[in-house]
Structures are given as C-alpha cells and as structure tokens.
Design an enzyme around this catalytic site. Structure first.
Site, PDB file in Angstrom:
ATOM      1  N   CYS A 123       0.805  -1.232   0.000  1.00 35.08           N
ATOM      2  CA  CYS A 123       0.000   0.000   0.000  1.00 35.08           C
ATOM      3  C   CYS A 123       0.834   1.278   0.000  1.00 35.08           C
ATOM      4  O   CYS A 123       0.320   2.347  -0.302  1.00 35.08           O
ATOM      5  CB  CYS A 123      -0.945   0.014   1.196  1.00 35.08           C
ATOM      6  N   HIS A 265      -3.100   7.042   3.215  1.00 36.26           N
ATOM      7  CA  HIS A 265      -3.537   5.736   2.702  1.00 36.26           C
ATOM      8  C   HIS A 265      -4.901   5.428   3.296  1.00 36.26           C
ATOM      9  O   HIS A 265      -5.153   5.707   4.467  1.00 36.26           O
ATOM     10  CB  HIS A 265      -2.522   4.657   3.081  1.00 36.26           C
ATOM     11  N   ASN A 295     -10.150  -0.116   0.312  1.00 39.28           N
ATOM     12  CA  ASN A 295      -8.686  -0.052   0.288  1.00 39.28           C
ATOM     13  C   ASN A 295      -8.203  -0.591  -1.059  1.00 39.28           C
ATOM     14  O   ASN A 295      -8.275  -1.784  -1.311  1.00 39.28           O
ATOM     15  CB  ASN A 295      -8.122  -0.886   1.450  1.00 39.28           C
TER      16      ASN A 295
END
Ligand code: ACO
Length: 338
Positions: A123, A265, A295
């Site tokens: 990520c 994030h 996500n």
C-alpha cells in the site's frame, strides 16, 4: 531516511488521473456472501462500496486501469506519452510476474522512449514510487516521469474471511512528475521513507512467489490469498502514519495543524481519523475516497489526490502531505507545495 533538495533541481506533480472498474460491490451485497452487516462495515471501516475488476476482462486489467489513469494525468499535464522518460508502476498485484506491469502499460500508452519497472511496497507503493521518481528528477537525469499506483487486490482476497474481505477494492491512480528548478516554491519539499521486515506477518500472502507454488492443495487452503492481523496492523498504521507525518512537518518548520491537505492511505476511516486528530487537522482537510472504493492499496493516495485536484479543492501553493503505510511493513510521507 530523509531526502531534501540539495542540487539545482526539484520535482513536482503536474498531472493526476484515476481509473476504476465499473462493477460496484456494496456492503449489502457482501451480506449475502458472508456473515456481516452494512452497519458493521460502515462503523468499523467507513466503507460503503468498492469496485471489483472482472477476471479476464481486458479493460479491468491492472495495466489497463493504469493506462487510463496515466492518459488522464498526461492530459492534465499537457504532455504526451512520448515525453515520458521513466515509468514506475507501484503494484503488488501485477498483470503478470514477467513482464512487469510497467512494461504492459508502456506498450498500451506508447511511451516508447521510457524505461519501465515495477515497485512493490504494497500500500505504500505509490509514495515509494514517487520518492524514487523525485530522486531521478532531482539528479538531473530525467525530465518527466510517470508514477502509477494500481492494484487488483480482489484477485488475492479470501472471500471467506469476513475480517479482511470487506476492506478491499480495485483501481489505479497516476501522476506525471516533472523536473523543476529547486527554487520553484511549487515542488516536493521532503521525502521520509521507512520499512520494517520484522513485521512481515501482519499482512502477507504465503503462496505465489518462489517460496511456495500455487497447487490445488494450496488453493484449497487459501494460502494464495491475503492474510492479515487486523488489530495489530491497525496499531502500526496509526503510529507510523502519525510519526511520518510529524517528521515531515518538523523537517519543514511546520507546526501541527499547518497543513492544507492530508492525503493518507485509505485502509480504514478510523485510522485516518486518529491520524488527523494527532495532526490537529479537521476532517475537512483530509482527502477521502475509502467510502466509495475501499482499500485499493497503492491506488488509494493517487486517486484521492486526483479527486481533490479535479474538484478544485487542492489549489496552487497549498501544502499537501501524502502519508502511506502498507504490508512489509512499509511507510513514508511526502510533503509538497502544490
Ligand atoms: N462483520 C461483522 N463482524 C465482524 C466482521 C465483519 N465483517 N469482521 C470481524 N468481525 C467481528 C470479529 O469476529 C470480532 O468478534 P468477536 O469480538 O466476537 O470476536 C469483532 O468483530 C471485532 O473484531 P476486530 O478484528 O477486533 O475488529 P476491528 O474493530 O479491529 O476491525 C478491521 C477489524 C476492520 C480489519 C480493523 O482491524 C482494521 O481496519 N485493521 C487495519 C487493516 C489494515 O490496515 N489493512 C491494511 C493492510 S496494508 C496493505 O498493504 C494492503
């Protein structure tokens, strides 16, 4: 590690773009597959729906989404594919292990002058890719880079694990990054990056690399899917996102609350709220898209930034902090003046 401007050059983002698959998966639809509720998912994560790539669809391939995002970013930057010197494709779900997703993308957009490679920092990938591009541009070696963050996390999702499958979605975001004079106030101001492989177990996929072949038995045990220790990951995320954001502020002489925009994030809205609180920022100053996309791994930051730019929220001269963490574990922040 800290990198600051020390030569005649700096770099800045001049164009952004995003692309998502068309197919939506709402929380309500998930309740038909697993033991969960719309209320639980919204309250515990902030997610309402996510986009799902169709397996076998050319349009939904990681590199195809990346190409759409890249073309939108090129248009905003008023550049063409032939201007690109370097392509960095941040992904942990490549189209193929060989060739790289960056090479697939290069072929799709016709960026024949560019050299191309993938970056895997899960990520944190987009931020790590942008930090790498910044280094090459500051060195004077290149003029124009394309950084893409794209992932098809649903290809590695265990749809029987209700503690993780509710979180993930697919998408890609892109940025054109150009060399500029170090005296230009509108530039990347600082880069702070880190990694700690001792925490590999918090989020990992056992099979699919050279450690473990994906056999029928492995597939039956779901060892080719993501395994996550959610509560532990949550704590690492809150701590590292906060620490790296504070480092960025301190090294640029900024105080808490001084930021115009935080682009974190997007793993869980509660994580984002905790970080905003530590930075003394109201949530109105945080760019958020987790509610609609979940996500999307390396795509969360470039797509949230792109939305903020296209809506006219992020204005020239404002301070923008990109703040990432991911599996590995990896983490880092990039502060820029837009
Ligand atoms: N629906 C209903 N109940 C659920 C669900 C669900 N989908 N999932 C878990 N529960 C239950 C659990 O079974 C547990 O029940 P119990 O108390 O009876 O045992 C209860 O809810 C609480 O479970 P927790 O795991 O403690 O829930 P938590 O509040 O921590 O939320 C979550 C879980 C959303 C996964 C959270 O921990 C999280 O977001 N963690 C961070 C994840 C993250 O950052 N991932 C990014 C990875 S980075 C990358 O590189 C991709």
């Amino acid at each position: 590690m800290i990198a600051t401007n020390f030569g005649p050059f700096a770099s800045r983002i001049t164009g952004t773009g995003s692309a998502f698959p068309d197919q939506r998966l709402t929380n309500l639809e998930l309740t038909k597959k697993i033991d969960t509720t719309d209320e639980w998912i919204r309250e515990r994560t902030g997610i309402q729906e996510r986009r799902i790539a169709q397996a076998g669809s050319e349009a939904d391939r990681n590199s195809s989404l990346g190409a759409r995002a890249a073309l939108a970013a090129l248009e905003m930057a008023a550049k063409t594919a032939s201007d690109i010197d370097l392509i960095l494709y941040a992904t942990c779900t490549p189209d193929t292990l060989i060739p790289s997703t960056a090479c697939w993308l290069q072929k799709k957009i016709g960026a024949t002058k560019a050299w191309a490679l993938d970056v895997n920092a899960a990520c944190s990938g987009f931020v790590f890719g942008l930090a790498t591009a910044d280094s090459f541009l500051r060195s004077g070696q290149f003029k124009t880079a394309l950084v893409v963050g794209g992932d098809i996390l649903t290809s590695m999702t265990n749809w029987e694990d209700r503690g993780s499958c509710i979180l993930f979605g697919d998408g890609a975001g892109a940025a054109i990054v150009e060399r500029t004079e170090a005296t230009n106030p509108r530039r990347i101001l600082s880069v702070h990056m880190g990694a700690d492989g001792r925490h590999w177990e918090l989020f990992h996929v056992q099979a699919g690399g050279s450690n473990m072949e994906v056999t029928a038995e492995v597939r039956a045990k779901k060892l080719d899917k993501m395994e996550m220790k959610g509560r532990e990951m949550f704590k690492v995320a809150v701590r590292t996102l906060g620490d790296y954001a504070v480092q960025a502020l301190e090294s640029n002489g900024l105080a808490l609350g001084d930021l115009d925009w935080l682009v974190p994030h997007q793993a869980n809205l509660r994580i984002i709220e905790a970080v905003a609180k530590r930075l003394e920022l109201p949530m109105e100053k945080v760019l958020i898209n987790i509610d609609r996309y979940g996500n999307t791994s390396s795509a969360t930051i470039p797509t949230a930034l792109d939305e903020g730019v296209r809506k006219g929220l992020v204005k020239p001269g404002e301070t923008v902090l990109l703040d990432a963490f991911g599996a590995g574990v990896t983490y880092g922040s990039i502060l820029m003046r837009w």
